[in-house]
Design an enzyme around this catalytic site. Sequence first.
Site, PDB file in Angstrom:
ATOM      1  N   ARG A  28       1.036  -1.015   0.012  1.00  0.00           N
ATOM      2  CA  ARG A  28      -0.013   0.038   0.015  1.00  0.00           C
ATOM      3  C   ARG A  28       0.766   1.331   0.085  1.00  0.00           C
ATOM      4  O   ARG A  28       0.345   2.208  -0.275  1.00  0.00           O
ATOM      5  CB  ARG A  28      -0.905   0.054   1.273  1.00  0.00           C
ATOM      6  CG  ARG A  28      -2.308  -0.938   1.156  1.00  0.00           C
ATOM      7  CD  ARG A  28      -2.966  -0.782   2.302  1.00  0.00           C
ATOM      8  NE  ARG A  28      -3.919   0.151   2.413  1.00  0.00           N
ATOM      9  CZ  ARG A  28      -4.498   0.837   3.568  1.00  0.00           C
ATOM     10  NH1 ARG A  28      -3.761   0.688   4.602  1.00  0.00           N
ATOM     11  NH2 ARG A  28      -5.295   1.829   3.314  1.00  0.00           N
ATOM     12  N   CYS A  52       4.651  30.496  32.218  1.00  0.00           N
ATOM     13  CA  CYS A  52       4.825  28.917  32.273  1.00  0.00           C
ATOM     14  C   CYS A  52       4.837  28.473  33.741  1.00  0.00           C
ATOM     15  O   CYS A  52       5.549  28.967  34.343  1.00  0.00           O
ATOM     16  CB  CYS A  52       6.243  28.472  31.383  1.00  0.00           C
ATOM     17  SG  CYS A  52       6.387  26.819  31.712  1.00  0.00           S
ATOM     18  N   CYS A  55       8.365  26.800  34.523  1.00  0.00           N
ATOM     19  CA  CYS A  55       9.655  27.453  34.556  1.00  0.00           C
ATOM     20  C   CYS A  55      10.220  27.839  35.990  1.00  0.00           C
ATOM     21  O   CYS A  55       9.081  27.989  36.815  1.00  0.00           O
ATOM     22  CB  CYS A  55       9.592  28.872  33.745  1.00  0.00           C
ATOM     23  SG  CYS A  55       9.812  28.439  32.164  1.00  0.00           S
ATOM     24  N   ASP A  78       0.371  18.362  40.832  1.00  0.00           N
ATOM     25  CA  ASP A  78      -0.611  19.327  41.744  1.00  0.00           C
ATOM     26  C   ASP A  78      -2.116  18.670  41.405  1.00  0.00           C
ATOM     27  O   ASP A  78      -3.096  18.946  42.157  1.00  0.00           O
ATOM     28  CB  ASP A  78      -0.690  20.849  41.512  1.00  0.00           C
ATOM     29  CG  ASP A  78       0.593  21.236  41.927  1.00  0.00           C
ATOM     30  OD1 ASP A  78       0.979  21.094  42.795  1.00  0.00           O
ATOM     31  OD2 ASP A  78       1.264  21.818  40.825  1.00  0.00           O
ATOM     32  N   HIS A 115      12.969  26.872  29.272  1.00  0.00           N
ATOM     33  CA  HIS A 115      11.717  26.477  28.636  1.00  0.00           C
ATOM     34  C   HIS A 115      11.977  26.122  26.961  1.00  0.00           C
ATOM     35  O   HIS A 115      10.961  25.689  26.491  1.00  0.00           O
ATOM     36  CB  HIS A 115      11.042  27.950  28.580  1.00  0.00           C
ATOM     37  CG  HIS A 115       9.494  27.984  28.111  1.00  0.00           C
ATOM     38  ND1 HIS A 115       8.679  27.422  28.997  1.00  0.00           N
ATOM     39  CD2 HIS A 115       9.140  28.408  27.128  1.00  0.00           C
ATOM     40  CE1 HIS A 115       7.360  27.505  28.221  1.00  0.00           C
ATOM     41  NE2 HIS A 115       7.704  27.948  27.249  1.00  0.00           N
ATOM     42  N   ASN A 155       5.050  12.845  27.567  1.00  0.00           N
ATOM     43  CA  ASN A 155       4.191  13.075  26.206  1.00  0.00           C
ATOM     44  C   ASN A 155       4.850  14.318  25.545  1.00  0.00           C
ATOM     45  O   ASN A 155       4.945  15.347  26.309  1.00  0.00           O
ATOM     46  CB  ASN A 155       2.632  13.481  26.980  1.00  0.00           C
ATOM     47  CG  ASN A 155       2.099  12.163  27.375  1.00  0.00           C
ATOM     48  OD1 ASN A 155       2.211  11.053  26.735  1.00  0.00           O
ATOM     49  ND2 ASN A 155       1.443  12.338  28.266  1.00  0.00           N
ATOM     50  N   GLY A 161      -0.692  15.466  23.464  1.00  0.00           N
ATOM     51  CA  GLY A 161      -1.790  15.941  24.515  1.00  0.00           C
ATOM     52  C   GLY A 161      -0.799  16.438  25.548  1.00  0.00           C
ATOM     53  O   GLY A 161      -1.350  16.858  26.754  1.00  0.00           O
ATOM     54  N   SER A 163       0.700  19.253  27.853  1.00  0.00           N
ATOM     55  CA  SER A 163      -0.223  20.492  28.114  1.00  0.00           C
ATOM     56  C   SER A 163       0.604  21.835  28.174  1.00  0.00           C
ATOM     57  O   SER A 163       0.094  22.773  28.277  1.00  0.00           O
ATOM     58  CB  SER A 163      -0.893  20.212  29.608  1.00  0.00           C
ATOM     59  OG  SER A 163       0.192  19.991  30.553  1.00  0.00           O
ATOM     60  N   HIS A 166       7.180  23.433  27.933  1.00  0.00           N
ATOM     61  CA  HIS A 166       8.334  23.594  28.817  1.00  0.00           C
ATOM     62  C   HIS A 166       8.646  21.802  28.677  1.00  0.00           C
ATOM     63  O   HIS A 166       7.675  21.099  29.187  1.00  0.00           O
ATOM     64  CB  HIS A 166       7.903  23.954  29.919  1.00  0.00           C
ATOM     65  CG  HIS A 166       9.344  24.068  31.044  1.00  0.00           C
ATOM     66  ND1 HIS A 166       9.759  25.269  31.366  1.00  0.00           N
ATOM     67  CD2 HIS A 166      10.109  23.181  31.245  1.00  0.00           C
ATOM     68  CE1 HIS A 166      10.880  25.190  32.029  1.00  0.00           C
ATOM     69  NE2 HIS A 166      11.232  23.761  32.072  1.00  0.00           N
ATOM     70  N   HIS A 168       9.143  18.627  29.877  1.00  0.00           N
ATOM     71  CA  HIS A 168       8.892  17.870  30.904  1.00  0.00           C
ATOM     72  C   HIS A 168       8.456  16.380  30.692  1.00  0.00           C
ATOM     73  O   HIS A 168       7.823  16.211  29.618  1.00  0.00           O
ATOM     74  CB  HIS A 168       7.775  18.550  31.809  1.00  0.00           C
ATOM     75  CG  HIS A 168       6.557  18.642  31.255  1.00  0.00           C
ATOM     76  ND1 HIS A 168       6.192  19.404  30.201  1.00  0.00           N
ATOM     77  CD2 HIS A 168       5.312  17.840  31.241  1.00  0.00           C
ATOM     78  CE1 HIS A 168       5.063  19.176  29.647  1.00  0.00           C
ATOM     79  NE2 HIS A 168       4.431  18.214  30.654  1.00  0.00           N
ATOM     80  N   GLN A 170       6.680  12.907  33.097  1.00  0.00           N
ATOM     81  CA  GLN A 170       5.787  12.542  34.305  1.00  0.00           C
ATOM     82  C   GLN A 170       6.184  11.200  35.027  1.00  0.00           C
ATOM     83  O   GLN A 170       6.899  10.316  34.153  1.00  0.00           O
ATOM     84  CB  GLN A 170       4.195  12.274  33.871  1.00  0.00           C
ATOM     85  CG  GLN A 170       3.676  13.822  33.340  1.00  0.00           C
ATOM     86  CD  GLN A 170       2.326  13.636  33.518  1.00  0.00           C
ATOM     87  OE1 GLN A 170       1.566  13.169  34.486  1.00  0.00           O
ATOM     88  NE2 GLN A 170       1.525  13.832  32.272  1.00  0.00           N
TER      89      GLN A 170
HETATM   90  P1  H2U Z   1       1.476  16.856  30.452  1.00  0.00           P
HETATM   91  O1  H2U Z   1       1.869  17.882  29.817  1.00  0.00           O
HETATM   92  O2  H2U Z   1       1.938  15.305  30.076  1.00  0.00           O
HETATM   93  O3  H2U Z   1      -0.086  16.716  30.657  1.00  0.00           O
HETATM   94  O4  H2U Z   1       1.828  16.968  31.924  1.00  0.00           O
HETATM   95  C1  H2U Z   1       1.982  18.013  32.652  1.00  0.00           C
HETATM   96  C2  H2U Z   1       1.330  17.658  34.107  1.00  0.00           C
HETATM   97  O5  H2U Z   1       1.847  18.678  35.010  1.00  0.00           O
HETATM   98  C3  H2U Z   1      -0.056  17.318  34.175  1.00  0.00           C
HETATM   99  O6  H2U Z   1      -0.241  16.008  34.549  1.00  0.00           O
HETATM  100  C4  H2U Z   1       0.618  19.018  36.098  1.00  0.00           C
HETATM  101  C5  H2U Z   1      -0.582  18.258  35.435  1.00  0.00           C
HETATM  102  O7  H2U Z   1      -1.439  17.529  36.286  1.00  0.00           O
HETATM  103  N1  H2U Z   1       0.627  20.095  36.656  1.00  0.00           N
HETATM  104  C6  H2U Z   1       0.891  20.529  37.753  1.00  0.00           C
HETATM  105  O8  H2U Z   1       1.129  19.478  38.526  1.00  0.00           O
HETATM  106  N2  H2U Z   1       0.940  21.694  38.098  1.00  0.00           N
HETATM  107  C7  H2U Z   1       0.503  22.515  37.426  1.00  0.00           C
HETATM  108  O9  H2U Z   1       0.611  23.924  37.894  1.00  0.00           O
HETATM  109  C8  H2U Z   1      -0.005  22.680  36.109  1.00  0.00           C
HETATM  110  C9  H2U Z   1       0.260  21.122  35.550  1.00  0.00           C
HETATM  111 ZN    ZN Z   2       8.544  27.091  30.981  1.00  0.00          ZN
END
Ligand code: H2U
Ligand code: ZN
Length: 351
Positions: A28, A52, A55, A78, A115, A155, A161, A163, A166, A168, A170
């Site tokens: 394909r 941010c 940061c 958090d 950042h 991620n 996804g 968020s 910066h 990072h 998990q």
């Molecule tokens: P992702 O970009 O993979 O979603 O990871 C960001 C994580 O950061 C997300 O699990 C956490 C979110 O709950 N977070 C905090 O713990 N404190 C914050 O002030 C914002 C985001």
């Molecule tokens: Zn940052």
Amino acid sequence: MEHFNLADHPHRRHNPLTGEWVMVSPHRTKRPWQGQVEKLPSETRPRHDPLCYLCPGNTRAGRAVNPPYEQTFVFENDFAALMPAPVAGEFSQGELLRAEPVQGICRVVCFSPRHDLALPEMSVAEIRQVVDAWAEQTLDLDAKPFIRYVQIFENCGAMMGASNPHPHGQIWATGAIPNELRKEEKQQEAYLALHKTPLLMDYLKLELAAGERLVCANSSWVALVPFWAVWPFETMVLPRRPVGSLPELAAQERDALADILKRLTIRYDNLFEAPFPYSMGWHQRPTDGEAHPGWILHAHFYPPLLRSATVRKFMVGFELLSEPQRDIPAELAAARLAALSETHYRQAADR
Ligand code: H2U
Ligand code: ZN
């Protein structure tokens, strides 16, 4: 026995790590494509973004304030999906409606105070700090009696996804061994019992001999497109030595890991000359107190992109309902990644 040609015929490949199959349709790749193939406008981020929440020195959404950190920084999520407190009681209504409480700990790992720098543009010494943080966190979480598995992941990119841009990752440490790990654990232990050698060490030997799915390697690590890859540019990072978890890595192996992660992620960014989104994560030996002698530490990179920085693969239709399918065979994907430069395209453009 006669072999059929993997490059020409529709076939299914077996994933010995999970026991599952993936369908491959190499014929394909010749079909016409009329969708868009566009380049993304290049994005420049500041070294420090006052808005941010990751940061240094900034206030997070959870109201906590980040310290003025200067290297890899880990904090308790958090908005954690899991809680460490035990839940009393149980829920169960017969055989069909089952649930169990789950304890856990969720943390966020800021790779660097910068950042604007993701893994491919961080120095090997800076990535080494991330590796050390991953190992330390594994030890710290493993020491908690209710933690049975430590999942380290990233991620990367809005498409996956993430968020916040910066850089990072998990960590979710759980009181239960999650689905994917259960599959891999069953397969690896069954293989060890039968063959007396770990599955992934035998697999690595085959790949080093074949050479056709290798992306890059150094003295301690090999990055390759697994024979059974599902995502178009999926890769695995495997240690040359049989280790089960990140804390077991010697100093030189950690440096070498930082090196291989940098080189692999540079290749990814260079593929479409754009920041390359992915979910990556480490599969480490479960921390449930059992020996798991067949377990070999490894990382999976699952990137969604298919043809360009904007055209992604969707796991829909047949794939969602029946089994995953890919067009471009693993060998072709590996050859494309292997042929790329290890100088980041943005750095090359600056020259
Ligand atoms: P992702 O970009 O993979 O979603 O990871 C960001 C994580 O950061 C997300 O699990 C956490 C979110 O709950 N977070 C905090 O713990 N404190 C914050 O002030 C914002 C985001
Ligand atoms: Zn940052």
